[in-house]
Write an enzyme that holds these catalytic residues in place. Structure first.
Site, PDB file in Angstrom:
ATOM      1  N   ARG A  46     -40.540 -47.235 -19.845  1.00  0.00           N
ATOM      2  CA  ARG A  46     -40.291 -46.053 -19.006  1.00  0.00           C
ATOM      3  C   ARG A  46     -40.813 -44.793 -19.695  1.00  0.00           C
ATOM      4  NH1 ARG A  46     -35.635 -43.933 -19.748  1.00  0.00           N
ATOM      5  NH2 ARG A  46     -34.437 -45.852 -19.574  1.00  0.00           N
ATOM      6  N   TYR A  98     -44.906 -30.787   4.134  1.00  0.00           N
ATOM      7  CA  TYR A  98     -44.667 -32.172   4.551  1.00  0.00           C
ATOM      8  C   TYR A  98     -43.170 -32.339   4.863  1.00  0.00           C
ATOM      9  CZ  TYR A  98     -43.629 -37.123   3.875  1.00  0.00           C
ATOM     10  OH  TYR A  98     -43.149 -38.381   4.015  1.00  0.00           O
ATOM     11  N   ASP A 170     -48.896 -27.730  -4.038  1.00  0.00           N
ATOM     12  CA  ASP A 170     -49.141 -29.117  -3.645  1.00  0.00           C
ATOM     13  C   ASP A 170     -50.602 -29.187  -3.178  1.00  0.00           C
ATOM     14  OD1 ASP A 170     -49.429 -31.526  -2.261  1.00  0.00           O
ATOM     15  OD2 ASP A 170     -47.356 -31.540  -1.549  1.00  0.00           O
ATOM     16  N   LYS A 195     -52.356 -40.401  -1.469  1.00  0.00           N
ATOM     17  CA  LYS A 195     -53.307 -39.946  -0.461  1.00  0.00           C
ATOM     18  C   LYS A 195     -54.742 -40.023  -0.999  1.00  0.00           C
ATOM     19  CE  LYS A 195     -49.708 -39.298   2.114  1.00  0.00           C
ATOM     20  NZ  LYS A 195     -48.599 -39.512   1.220  1.00  0.00           N
TER      21      LYS A 195
HETATM   22  O1  P1T Z   1     -45.273 -40.165   0.177  1.00  0.00           O
HETATM   23  P1  P1T Z   1     -45.240 -39.582  -1.196  1.00  0.00           P
HETATM   24  O2  P1T Z   1     -46.238 -40.168  -2.146  1.00  0.00           O
HETATM   25  O3  P1T Z   1     -43.859 -39.529  -1.782  1.00  0.00           O
HETATM   26  O4  P1T Z   1     -45.750 -38.053  -1.051  1.00  0.00           O
HETATM   27  C1  P1T Z   1     -45.043 -37.069  -0.367  1.00  0.00           C
HETATM   28  C2  P1T Z   1     -45.988 -36.001   0.091  1.00  0.00           C
HETATM   29  C3  P1T Z   1     -46.118 -34.843  -0.651  1.00  0.00           C
HETATM   30  N1  P1T Z   1     -46.970 -33.849  -0.288  1.00  0.00           N
HETATM   31  C4  P1T Z   1     -47.727 -33.958   0.818  1.00  0.00           C
HETATM   32  C5  P1T Z   1     -48.647 -32.844   1.184  1.00  0.00           C
HETATM   33  C6  P1T Z   1     -47.663 -35.110   1.609  1.00  0.00           C
HETATM   34  O5  P1T Z   1     -48.438 -35.172   2.693  1.00  0.00           O
HETATM   35  C7  P1T Z   1     -46.766 -36.157   1.251  1.00  0.00           C
HETATM   36  C8  P1T Z   1     -46.628 -37.385   2.063  1.00  0.00           C
HETATM   37  N2  P1T Z   1     -47.159 -37.292   3.352  1.00  0.00           N
HETATM   38  C9  P1T Z   1     -47.189 -38.300   4.290  1.00  0.00           C
HETATM   39  C10 P1T Z   1     -46.671 -39.512   4.077  1.00  0.00           C
HETATM   40  C11 P1T Z   1     -47.821 -37.955   5.574  1.00  0.00           C
HETATM   41  O6  P1T Z   1     -48.147 -38.851   6.369  1.00  0.00           O
HETATM   42  O7  P1T Z   1     -48.035 -36.756   5.800  1.00  0.00           O
END
Ligand code: P1T
Length: 377
Positions: A46, A98, A170, A195
């Protein structure tokens, strides 16, 4: 070094044991210690993992940052950032983030004594007005998900300097290929690496990047103390993917520009939002602080019935949550990614029932356009 050279080489050295060119997957939970209190700098999975370290160094280099701290998801990365403030502190956040980010802050962390103001951060006057004596951090999403509104990074940096606040961006939608917030003086950048960074829709991950040693120390501490770390295999897959980030982003951008133009010319589409269109309200800012416009397009089809037809009829685009993969995805923010935002708030932001979000992949653009054209007929 240039972006692609860093993407392919940064953080990766041939394996000292065998000379393997590709960083191995160190699939281990623990490490043999030479004697009590004597080890090779690796004690427990970890806390330390070499595959993860390679990924952290790689993405940090792309963002022009000194430190990268990887997490098991984008939201885990965002949670660690909330560990930079304490109960009673106030955070100014972009009003259209988001949906999961909103849920984490407003529906969970508010109960732990954090205060949030949801602000249209594209408007500098509104940011200044929101600053309170207990404000500690400004949290920006630019472009926003899904309305693709932009915030001026230079202005945010100026406000943060004046009031001694931490600035966080972000950068998931742009990736460092098109936007490098740290070069604008922003303190912390984060990604959902799920993403574009990973880009193949097969890993959930997140990362925080900073040049500030104190912020690094705190987030590193939280990475270990909270324990939301990514698996070695996920780190390896993501490291494999960053090698092609530049070529993928170029193609996402090219395809999205063509599709945004196509949608703009179709009378069935009420409104097309894409930062690369001249009629986008922040088009000139996009040109100033980004070197491309990305692969995300949002379009309003007027009502749920019309939107549903498009969502259900497309064949090359896949109906699904998420974005940024090589394959094109289509989604309905009001009922999917942003369902946790109350309807009234959602509609104020423009996330209406007729709104569709396109994550344009890197397939042949003619096929993508034909797919949408067919769905619209
Ligand atoms: O899904 P995760 O890896 O936990 O990420 C969250 C997140 C954070 N910031 C942005 C700009 C995001 O778009 C997301 C996750 N978004 C999606 C799952 C979506 O479909 O928009």
């Amino acid at each position: 070094m240039g972006f692609s050279t860093d993407a392919i080489h940064a953080g990766q050295i041939p394996d000292p044991t065998t000379g393997a060119v590709i960083t191995p997957i160190y699939q281990t939970s623990t490490y043999a210690q030479d004697a009590l209190g004597v080890n090779k700098g690796y004690e427990y999975g970890r806390t330390h993992n070499l595959t993860r370290e390679a990924l952290e160094k790689n993405i940090a280099a792309l963002e022009k940052g000194k430190y990268g701290i990887a997490f098991a998801s984008g939201l885990a990365a965002i949670q660690s950032i909330l560990g930079l403030v304490k109960s009673g502190d106030h955070i100014i956040a972009t009003e259209n983030v988001y949906g999961g980010t909103y849920r984490l802050m407003e529906l969970i962390f508010k109960d732990y004594g954090l205060e949030f103001s949801w602000v249209d951060t594209s408007n500098v006057v509104k940011i200044r007005k929101a600053v309170r004596p207990n404000t500690k951090l400004i949290y920006i999403e630019t472009p926003t998900n899904p309305m693709l509104r932009l915030t001026d990074l230079r202005t945010v940096k100026g406000i943060c300097k004046k009031y001694d606040l931490i600035s966080v961006v972000d950068n998931t939608f742009m990736t460092p290929y098109f936007q490098k917030p740290l070069l604008f003086g922003i303190d912390v950048v984060l990604h959902s690496t799920t993403k574009y960074i990973n880009g193949h829709s097969d890993v959930i991950g997140g990362i925080v990047i900073t040049n500030n040693p104190k912020i690094h120390e705190r987030i590193r501490y939280l990475q270990n103390a909270i324990g939301a770390v990514p698996s070695p295999f996920d780190c390896w897959l993501t490291l494999r993917a960053t090698k092609t980030l530049a070529v993928r982003m170029k193609q996402h951008n090219e395809n999205a520009k063509r599709i945004a133009k196509f949608l703009s010319e179709n009378p069935k589409v009420k409104k097309v939002i894409y930062p690369g269109l001249r009629n986008h309200p922040h088009y000139s800012l996009a040109k100033r602080q980004m070197s491309g416009y990305g692969g995300m397009i949002t379009a309003d089809f007027g009502d749920l019935k019309s939107a549903k037809k498009v969502l259900n009829r497309v064949k090359v685009f896949t109906l699904g949550e998420s974005l940024g993969g090589v394959e094109s995805l289509i989604s309905h923010p009001a009922s999917m990614t942003h369902a946790s935002i109350p309807k009234r708030e959602r509609e104020k932001l423009g996330i209406t029932e007729g709104l569709i979000r396109f994550s344009v992949g890197i397939e042949d653009v003619e096929d993508l356009i034909a797919d949408i054209e067919h769905a619209l007929k």
